[in-house]
Design an enzyme around this catalytic site. Structure first.
Site, short mmCIF file in Angstrom:
data_model
loop_
_atom_site.label_atom_id
_atom_site.label_comp_id
_atom_site.label_asym_id
_atom_site.label_seq_id
_atom_site.Cartn_x
_atom_site.Cartn_y
_atom_site.Cartn_z
N LYS A 206 7.11 -17.92 -9.85
CA LYS A 206 6.16 -18.80 -9.14
C LYS A 206 4.80 -18.79 -9.83
CE LYS A 206 5.58 -17.81 -4.78
NZ LYS A 206 6.10 -16.59 -5.16
N LYS B 88 7.89 -4.38 -10.97
CA LYS B 88 7.72 -5.84 -10.98
C LYS B 88 6.81 -6.36 -12.10
CE LYS B 88 7.54 -9.75 -7.94
NZ LYS B 88 7.40 -10.29 -6.63
N THR C 254 4.28 -17.92 -12.92
CA THR C 254 4.51 -18.54 -14.23
C THR C 254 4.47 -20.07 -14.09
OG1 THR C 254 5.91 -16.67 -14.80
CG2 THR C 254 6.11 -18.61 -16.20
N PHE D 283 15.57 -21.92 -17.42
CA PHE D 283 15.95 -20.74 -18.19
C PHE D 283 16.83 -21.24 -19.34
CE2 PHE D 283 15.66 -16.90 -15.10
CZ PHE D 283 14.52 -17.40 -14.52
N TRP E 194 7.62 -21.72 -19.58
CA TRP E 194 7.80 -20.36 -20.10
C TRP E 194 8.06 -20.42 -21.62
CZ3 TRP E 194 11.68 -17.64 -22.63
CH2 TRP E 194 11.53 -16.23 -22.68
N ARG F 34 -3.84 -14.96 -6.75
CA ARG F 34 -4.29 -13.67 -6.22
C ARG F 34 -4.32 -12.62 -7.33
NH1 ARG F 34 -1.36 -13.20 -8.82
NH2 ARG F 34 0.81 -12.86 -9.00
N ALA G 157 1.96 -10.51 1.52
CA ALA G 157 2.06 -11.60 2.50
C ALA G 157 2.68 -11.16 3.81
CB ALA G 157 2.85 -12.75 1.90
N PHE H 35 6.00 -15.31 -2.05
CA PHE H 35 7.36 -15.30 -1.53
C PHE H 35 7.93 -16.73 -1.42
CE2 PHE H 35 6.06 -11.16 0.83
CZ PHE H 35 6.25 -10.42 -0.32
#
Lengths: 587, 587
Positions: free
Chosen positions: A80, A114, A82, A411, A439, A103, A295, A323
């Site tokens: 998200k 992560k 990215t 991807f 990406w 954020r 969140a 999320f």
């Protein structure tokens, strides 16, 4: 850029991009900020003085306002941030003047499994090192303000236990009579230190505190983060901090930071956190970084203030909500937009073939373990079945009055046929659709997405809240459970019922927002249920009240305030080159 | 300045002085720093890139090097930092180009009873607000690096407890077999949170850590602070961090940060702490602020790096060493100067009539309680008798080969006759003497002191260490106890004897410095014994080894790593003006 994300690690790309980064004062000047509105923080960063900018530019901002959300993710996340960076870069590629707003990451996940949450590949926010290592100190300031409150609370409890009223009176203190079994706040640390989750404090002699159960939570889950995300200005921050309820006394009355006379000092620690930090994408578009990612108790997204600034400084403001859309977008929609007065012109819903296959019945996806082959080979059936999850989120966004842009975050393992399945589902649900390869190819790879967003943002909006603040809490929860999560209904456990009854008679509670706690790994409360679960009811166990943030927090399922560090965390691979001072191994 | 310290609070004077503060980039340019050597941190502060400056200016600095120390203080402190600022200002008043170097304060004391430690009256370091509230983030970075190590340690212990060797091997881990009863490190917090002194962690299920005793220490007492104070450069920092011993395994072998593969990530957090922060006195002389105040495990003074920078940028470099000369100066002399290669040209020994009266037998002085009248009225006998303490410290300084300057830090309650008593004692012991009224009159009030320091610094020096690193540890401790503290001898308790025996056979230990732990409230180990105690022996209970810092720490008496918050702490009076953003109530 001649950078190849299939051959380079994210931090290597970031380092290469940082070599030709736009000097931060020039970047700021380019978006119309004046030198006196900047608060330089190191050579590469600046905070932006929110007060001076908002005083100079009163009234509403004119940027198109875009939120990036997602379908229900795998535990790996579906890119998200990215995509948010990719969209900002893509808007740049088609000639717009976009501003991003994301954020700050928490050090917990950054040093655990992560990673940095700065985006990835050729769609990143830089410079990566300060981004990943505390940025301009906002989270540290929050840890300090939070722990000063706990220091004050526990010291007061010790003094009241050891001293009689006369001795307390000599220090000009009256007995607060705090109930050790009713301390609602924990201590704060911004690492995944699970050993501090449940602890006993105050052991030793009578000068070593009062012995009681306690624990730590990750700083980004602090009520202070919730406050920072919605605060209008310093006065509002000061007033919200003073309302925080830390504990209950033996008569059931709330004990606030103001009762402990620590609210002013907490605000002093937090005073500079209101100014967002200005950074940039690897392609040089401006990005504000502010507030935090958790969140549940907080909204888990960049702040109202950052969005108010950004909407004055570009023609597109792109932000993201954490999320899936059931959690992040619902809070963006009914909490953040209510506080900010801003309404989104477009909403991007990120999906990946990987997550869709998981929702279609693919094998479990676990961080740290290799991905099953199903996720690397064409499987139209799994994708098609998984699109039920996508459809649910499309309907959620449409319920807010906005027609979403489904973005398939590409991807290299995707096949054209798989992508076509998703396009058909999106279009069947009357959503825009774009495949994006940011990406792999940066802004150029996100042109299709940027153009879809431009088209969506031109549509006349009809943004409306899911509920009004007058809606009784019970009804609000039922609306969210049925219309957003797809539950048949809600059951309230006895504790929740008791709190509901009390809150129904509390006039202040009626003007507070609702910030649901639920797993992000399923539309339901059960993280194992993928796709679009049906035939279930949402069990609400408890309802927490955060008077500082102004949030009522219905808790459906467990709420883990302190994640755990895994056996192969990121810190094992992070190091500093002593000759250059550069940090390596962040991701 | 038209500021009256008898009518204004310290923070009011600081705020007034900040209105006409020299812009930090101009101040930096005035002392010859180049723009590319500055790392701006907010509008009022800058860090100074130690590497670039030292590369540009290799070789030794040419400034006269002055250390400010004190007699044994009352628990209120005798104005050592105030005198340090006063001396810098006084040197400015007599036409010198001085640079100051002091430690960053800890938030613990700042928000508790002791206050900001920025000086006081008309001799202060400004701007006071950032100085008191985390400055440029060094201590926060240290808290993070420290707690990341503890997170890694406790997570590893949990994983080794829950998983068999095969499962560990899959994460590429081999069993470290850490002994839960032999964890030497605690967690870090920079507040006086006594409730966290002794805690039990890891309660709950098997994913919530391993249950064991633990605790917190104040961040400024971290081994990382000891390392920062003596580190030469980033490479040295990196190497020292890797050597930190966090625990012992079940076979008695040390478990280091490198064993946990967290040393690189800790260095990443600490990377910017090596650059000192540049501030200024209320009269505009430059002051470096660096490292921390805890003179037990760490040296409790500004860093080697700050002194190396300062000695290149002015004609006088004035630094201070914490507590009395028995603790602070002894560490300055035998630890800091050994690491820095610098030798003091003069040493200022601060005394107050108040402290001398206490040493002469005056009633107990307690923070937060009103001072006895004895301390406000003339009493030559108490002063005279208390000068035995002064004499002991004069002898200590002379033992280092330097003739001290006794500085009577003037209070308005002092009488001329009382001051004359002190002058006679100082001169009888062949020390320089000056009365200084910097608190009341700023640099003008410190001319006499500045001139005495100038004269002392012109004398040819004969600086020599108390012991050489080849001196066996037992002998070093006995030398310090007899020659500095005035003990008849040393007794080693069994634990200390056992460690001594082990360290005598440890070749690495022979090259490590000695950093004594003892109360600063008496020349002896007993804080109740004032004046110049005689007929006592120093009981050494334990000897701690800090391999990262390179310190052996003999422990005489209790070592409190986490002070407690009192019943009337400073945070009650600290607030922010929401209209101006200014912080009020700091002291």
């Amino acid at each position: 850029m001649n950078l190849d994300p299939t051959k380079m690690k994210d931090w290597e790309i970031a380092q290469a991009a940082e070599e030709r980064m736009i000097p931060i004062d020039r970047l700021a000047a380019d978006i119309g900020l004046r030198p006196e509105e900047l608060i330089p923080m190191g050579r590469q960063l600046t905070k932006v003085d929110h007060r001076r900018v908002l005083e100079r530019m009163p009234g509403a901002g004119s940027a198109r306002y875009i939120d990036v959300t997602a379908i229900t993710p795998t535990p790996l996340g579906e890119g998200k941030t990215t995509t948010t960076m990719g969209l900002v870069q893509g808007l740049g590629a088609i000639g717009k003047r976009p501003v991003g707003a994301i954020r700050q990451p928490s050090s917990g996940p950054t040093f655990n499994i992560k990673g940095s949450a700065a985006g990835g590949g050729l769609a990143q926010c830089i410079p990566l090192t300060p981004f990943s290592l505390g940025l301009t100190g906002d989270i540290d300031a929050m840890t300090n303000a939070h722990n000063l409150a706990m220091t004050a609370l526990t010291a007061r409890m010790q003094h009241e236990h050891n001293y009689d009223d006369a001795r307390l009176a000599r220090a000009n203190l009256k007995r607060l009579d705090i109930d050790p079994g009713q301390v609602h706040w924990k201590w704060a640390i911004d690492f995944c230190a699970q050993a501090l989750r449940n602890i006993t404090i105050g052991q030793g002699g009578k000068m070593d505190g009062l012995e009681m159960d306690s624990g730590f939570q990750i700083t980004v889950s602090s009520e202070l983060m919730a406050i920072l995300a919605v605060a209008r200005d310093l006065k509002d921050l000061r007033e919200r901090i003073a309302k925080i309820v830390l504990a209950t006394d033996r008569n059931g009355r709330p004990v606030t930071t103001a009762d402990l006379e620590v609210d002013g000092a907490m605000t002093a620690w937090m005073r500079n956190t209101l100014d967002p930090t200005l950074m940039q994408t690897v392609e040089g578009q401006p990005v504000f970084v502010h507030a935090g990612p958790f969140a549940n108790i907080a909204i888990g997204q960049s702040s109202v203030l950052a969005d108010r600034l950004g909407s004055r400084l570009g023609d597109y403001l792109v932000t993201e909500s954490g999320f899936g859309a059931d959690i992040g977008f619902e809070k963006f929609w009914n909490l953040k937009c209510r506080y900010s007065g801003l309404a989104p012109d477009a909403v991007v819903l990120v999906a990946t073939i990987r997550a869709l296959k998981m929702h279609g019945g693919g094998p479990k996806v676990k961080p740290g373990l290799p991905l099953d082959d199903v996720y690397k080979e064409e499987n139209l059936e799994l994708v098609e079945r998984g699109c039920r999850n996508l459809a649910a989120h499309i309907e959620t966004v449409k319920r807010s009055g906005v027609r979403p842009v489904v973005c398939l975050n590409g991807f290299h393992t995707d096949t054209a046929a798989e992508r076509e399945v998703v396009r058909k589902v999106a279009e069947a649900h009357d959503a825009y659709f774009a495949v994006s390869e940011h990406w792999l190819r940066g802004g150029e790879g996100a042109r299709e997405l940027a153009e879809a967003v431009e088209a969506a943002a031109e549509e006349p909006g009809d943004f409306r809240f899911l509920y009004e603040l007058e809606t009784p809490l019970r009804e609000r929860i039922e609306l969210i459970a049925r219309d957003i999560y797809g539950a048949d209904g809600v059951t309230f456990e006895p504790l929740a019922e008791e709190k509901l009854a009390r809150l129904e008679n509390d006039p202040e509670a009626r003007s507070m927002g609702t910030c649901m706690v639920k797993t992000h790994l399923s539309l339901s409360h059960d993280p194992e249920l993928k796709g679009r679960p049906a035939g279930w009811t949402l069990p609400v166990r408890d309802i927490l009240t955060y008077r500082g943030a102004g949030f009522l927090v219905p808790v459906a399922g467990t709420i883990k305030l302190l994640p755990g560090t895994g056996s192969n965390p990121a810190y094992r691979r992070i190091d500093v080159d002593p000759d250059t001072g550069k940090v390596e191994g962040l991701f």
